[in-house]
Design an enzyme around this catalytic site. Structure first.
Site, PDB file in Angstrom:
ATOM      1  N   PHE A 285       6.161   2.306  -4.448  1.00  0.00           N
ATOM      2  CA  PHE A 285       7.564   2.478  -4.038  1.00  0.00           C
ATOM      3  C   PHE A 285       8.157   3.835  -4.396  1.00  0.00           C
ATOM      4  CE2 PHE A 285       7.004  -2.145  -4.600  1.00  0.00           C
ATOM      5  CZ  PHE A 285       7.268  -2.555  -3.303  1.00  0.00           C
TER       6      PHE A 285
ATOM      7  N   TYR B 179       3.022   4.662   0.818  1.00  0.00           N
ATOM      8  CA  TYR B 179       3.713   5.182   2.000  1.00  0.00           C
ATOM      9  C   TYR B 179       2.722   6.016   2.798  1.00  0.00           C
ATOM     10  CZ  TYR B 179       7.986   3.971  -0.579  1.00  0.00           C
ATOM     11  OH  TYR B 179       8.975   3.316  -1.260  1.00  0.00           O
TER      12      TYR B 179
ATOM     13  N   HIS C 246       9.521  -8.872   0.551  1.00  0.00           N
ATOM     14  CA  HIS C 246       9.390  -7.427   0.367  1.00  0.00           C
ATOM     15  C   HIS C 246      10.734  -6.737   0.620  1.00  0.00           C
ATOM     16  CE1 HIS C 246       7.824  -3.338   1.059  1.00  0.00           C
ATOM     17  NE2 HIS C 246       6.757  -3.731   0.383  1.00  0.00           N
TER      18      HIS C 246
ATOM     19  N   ASP D  35       0.859  -1.183   0.000  1.00  0.00           N
ATOM     20  CA  ASP D  35       0.000   0.000   0.000  1.00  0.00           C
ATOM     21  C   ASP D  35       0.894   1.231   0.000  1.00  0.00           C
ATOM     22  OD1 ASP D  35       0.899  -0.262   2.638  1.00  0.00           O
ATOM     23  OD2 ASP D  35      -0.938   0.590   3.482  1.00  0.00           O
TER      24      ASP D  35
END
Length: 215
Positions: A72, A61, A180, A59
């Site tokens: 990202f 930041y 991740h 999801d």
């Protein structure tokens, strides 16, 4: 079909109307990310006809002045830890020196769909919108891309992204998955996974122009 046509079809479905109501309520009452007009930024920058790679995140930041609708990617000078780790892996994988500002729109414009599994978040509360219905929307996005009749790379980082693997059954596509890039999991298999070189090797093998991962 253009992305706007796909999104407009989704907007007519009952789940999406409920999703929109929840999202609008959050944005009206709390600080949320990304800015409302940037929620679908990934689709604005990556045309379906030019789509080569899908990178799935979790999801957005959840701190101010970071998220702008691309998984990202950030517009601020202070880079989040996950993005720092992505650049580290890029350096070792491609044997290059990375000196980037955090904005990944140059990848989106080359055909890399930077897609989170959930597209919005309340400020300060990671994954706070995970039960709103975004999972249905992004499932439908992935299913639609899965049916495109040409080779596409899917890069699945982290458990929420890897749950989408069940939707991918087109033998023309390549699936690359790893933990991740966050500090909590990057050393459990993200580092050394070489997603960037693997992607370009696959694209070249299929006579598709590779991605220039560095600006």
């Amino acid at each position: 079909m253009e992305w706007i046509d796909f999104i407009n079809e989704e907007r007519e479905k009952p789940y999406y109307k409920k999703l929109k109501e929840l999202v609008d309520n959050e944005y009206n009452n709390y600080l949320c990310h990304p800015d409302y007009e940037n929620i679908f930024n990934a689709f604005k920058l990556t045309n379906i006809d030019n789509l080569k790679v899908v990178i799935l995140g979790q999801d957005p930041y959840h701190e101010p002045n970071q998220a702008h609708g691309l998984a990202f990617s950030v517009l601020c000078k202070k880079l989040p830890p996950s993005l720092i780790n992505i650049y580290k892996e890029m350096e070792t994988d491609l044997n290059v020196k990375i000196d980037q500002d955090g904005n990944l729109d140059y990848l989106a414009k080359q055909g890399v769909l930077l897609l989170n599994t959930t597209l919005t978040v309340r400020d300060g509360y990671a994954y706070s919108h995970k039960n709103f219905g975004w999972d249905i929307f992004t499932d439908n996005v992935i299913s639609y891309i899965n049916n495109i009749d040409r080779p596409i790379v899917f890069i699945l980082w982290g458990a929420p992204a890897q749950k989408k693997k069940k939707l991918l059954n087109n033998p023309k596509h390549l699936i690359i998955e790893s933990p991740h890039p966050s500090p909590l999991s990057s050393y459990r298999g993200f580092f050394g996974s070489k997603p960037f070189s693997k992607t370009n090797d696959f694209l070249i093998k299929n006579n598709i122009k590779p991605i220039n991962w560095t600006k």
